[in-house]
Write a protein that holds these residues in place. Sequence first.
Motif, PDB file in Angstrom:
ATOM      1  N   VAL A 193       0.860  -1.179   0.000  1.00 13.54           N
ATOM      2  CA  VAL A 193       0.000   0.000   0.000  1.00 13.54           C
ATOM      3  C   VAL A 193       0.899   1.233   0.000  1.00 13.54           C
ATOM      4  O   VAL A 193       1.970   1.226   0.620  1.00 13.54           O
ATOM      5  CB  VAL A 193      -0.968  -0.022   1.213  1.00 13.54           C
ATOM      6  CG1 VAL A 193      -0.232  -0.022   2.528  1.00 13.54           C
ATOM      7  CG2 VAL A 193      -1.983   1.111   1.153  1.00 13.54           C
ATOM      8  N   THR A 248      -3.531   6.752   3.871  1.00 19.32           N
ATOM      9  CA  THR A 248      -3.896   6.566   5.281  1.00 19.32           C
ATOM     10  C   THR A 248      -5.214   5.811   5.464  1.00 19.32           C
ATOM     11  O   THR A 248      -5.276   4.913   6.311  1.00 19.32           O
ATOM     12  CB  THR A 248      -3.939   7.928   6.000  1.00 19.32           C
ATOM     13  OG1 THR A 248      -2.651   8.547   5.838  1.00 19.32           O
ATOM     14  CG2 THR A 248      -4.248   7.770   7.476  1.00 19.32           C
ATOM     15  N   ARG A 256      -4.497   2.100   4.873  1.00 18.17           N
ATOM     16  CA  ARG A 256      -3.605   1.565   5.904  1.00 18.17           C
ATOM     17  C   ARG A 256      -4.356   1.342   7.217  1.00 18.17           C
ATOM     18  O   ARG A 256      -4.182   0.317   7.879  1.00 18.17           O
ATOM     19  CB  ARG A 256      -2.407   2.487   6.104  1.00 18.17           C
ATOM     20  CG  ARG A 256      -1.467   2.465   4.893  1.00 18.17           C
ATOM     21  CD  ARG A 256      -0.303   3.368   5.055  1.00 18.17           C
ATOM     22  NE  ARG A 256       0.522   2.937   6.183  1.00 18.17           N
ATOM     23  CZ  ARG A 256       1.608   3.573   6.574  1.00 18.17           C
ATOM     24  NH1 ARG A 256       2.018   4.658   5.955  1.00 18.17           N
ATOM     25  NH2 ARG A 256       2.309   3.120   7.608  1.00 18.17           N
ATOM     26  N   TYR A 302      -6.599  -1.778   6.806  1.00 17.54           N
ATOM     27  CA  TYR A 302      -5.821  -3.021   6.875  1.00 17.54           C
ATOM     28  C   TYR A 302      -5.363  -3.299   8.314  1.00 17.54           C
ATOM     29  O   TYR A 302      -5.441  -4.432   8.779  1.00 17.54           O
ATOM     30  CB  TYR A 302      -4.615  -2.957   5.939  1.00 17.54           C
ATOM     31  CG  TYR A 302      -4.976  -2.975   4.469  1.00 17.54           C
ATOM     32  CD1 TYR A 302      -5.825  -3.946   3.943  1.00 17.54           C
ATOM     33  CD2 TYR A 302      -4.459  -2.028   3.601  1.00 17.54           C
ATOM     34  CE1 TYR A 302      -6.148  -3.967   2.599  1.00 17.54           C
ATOM     35  CE2 TYR A 302      -4.778  -2.047   2.246  1.00 17.54           C
ATOM     36  CZ  TYR A 302      -5.626  -3.008   1.759  1.00 17.54           C
ATOM     37  OH  TYR A 302      -5.936  -3.030   0.423  1.00 17.54           O
ATOM     38  N   GLU A 303      -4.906  -2.267   9.011  1.00 14.23           N
ATOM     39  CA  GLU A 303      -4.480  -2.451  10.407  1.00 14.23           C
ATOM     40  C   GLU A 303      -5.640  -2.921  11.269  1.00 14.23           C
ATOM     41  O   GLU A 303      -5.474  -3.793  12.123  1.00 14.23           O
ATOM     42  CB  GLU A 303      -3.883  -1.153  10.953  1.00 14.23           C
ATOM     43  CG  GLU A 303      -2.509  -0.854  10.377  1.00 14.23           C
ATOM     44  CD  GLU A 303      -1.980   0.530  10.730  1.00 14.23           C
ATOM     45  OE1 GLU A 303      -2.650   1.278  11.479  1.00 14.23           O
ATOM     46  OE2 GLU A 303      -0.884   0.862  10.236  1.00 14.23           O
ATOM     47  N   VAL A 305       2.547  -3.497   9.504  1.00 19.82           N
ATOM     48  CA  VAL A 305       3.629  -3.082   8.608  1.00 19.82           C
ATOM     49  C   VAL A 305       4.800  -4.029   8.830  1.00 19.82           C
ATOM     50  O   VAL A 305       5.246  -4.235   9.951  1.00 19.82           O
ATOM     51  CB  VAL A 305       4.043  -1.626   8.882  1.00 19.82           C
ATOM     52  CG1 VAL A 305       5.285  -1.254   8.069  1.00 19.82           C
ATOM     53  CG2 VAL A 305       2.890  -0.676   8.572  1.00 19.82           C
ATOM     54  N   VAL A 314       4.615   0.574   1.262  1.00 16.33           N
ATOM     55  CA  VAL A 314       4.532  -0.061   2.572  1.00 16.33           C
ATOM     56  C   VAL A 314       4.084  -1.505   2.393  1.00 16.33           C
ATOM     57  O   VAL A 314       3.059  -1.784   1.769  1.00 16.33           O
ATOM     58  CB  VAL A 314       3.544   0.700   3.495  1.00 16.33           C
ATOM     59  CG1 VAL A 314       3.447   0.018   4.854  1.00 16.33           C
ATOM     60  CG2 VAL A 314       3.994   2.147   3.643  1.00 16.33           C
ATOM     61  N   MET A 358       2.689  -4.858   4.040  1.00 21.21           N
ATOM     62  CA  MET A 358       1.915  -5.266   5.207  1.00 21.21           C
ATOM     63  C   MET A 358       1.572  -6.745   5.084  1.00 21.21           C
ATOM     64  O   MET A 358       1.499  -7.282   3.973  1.00 21.21           O
ATOM     65  CB  MET A 358       0.634  -4.439   5.333  1.00 21.21           C
ATOM     66  CG  MET A 358       0.876  -2.939   5.492  1.00 21.21           C
ATOM     67  SD  MET A 358      -0.652  -1.981   5.710  1.00 21.21           S
ATOM     68  CE  MET A 358      -0.971  -2.309   7.453  1.00 21.21           C
TER      69      MET A 358
END
Length: 162
Positions: A120, A125, A128, A131-132, A138, A156, A158
């Motif tokens: 990503v 943002t 991200r 996904y988090e 990460v 990034v 992940m």
Amino acid sequence: MSEPYIRTALPDDDEELGALDRATWSRLHAVVPKAQPPYAPFFDDKHVPGDFLVAELDRRIVGYIRLVPATSLVCNAHVRQIQGLAVGEAARGHGVGRALIRAAITEARRQGARRITLRVLGHNTPARKLYEAEGFAVEGVLPEEFLLDGEYVDDVLMGRSL
């Protein structure tokens, strides 16, 4: 808005997915130029319907996610990679992206995968955070990997265990 219906893409979805892909194009996630007419088919030899899960609301495709083996190596066959996620503007904020990610995780497990990964752009943002929230962490950063509109952007990496 009701819950999205998630299913595997069909060859007949080509035109609708192509239109969605063009409508959702943004420098927030795209590293290739915006498509211009005449448009290439959405599906091709490397992007087949079986690689995509689509989200439908009221029988209209409002999002998709692409899930493929991370590489063609036998020693890496236990890893799946998300290589594309798009949600139409009208469907954003209604759980469609989350439903697609969860469906991809379920499908990766069904295929026998032990890990799922993705890439990503650092400045994306919203993606991200999503996904988090779905358990991705990460695992690496490629600093200034892309030059987009005069700005250097990180790539990034992940991933998460299944």
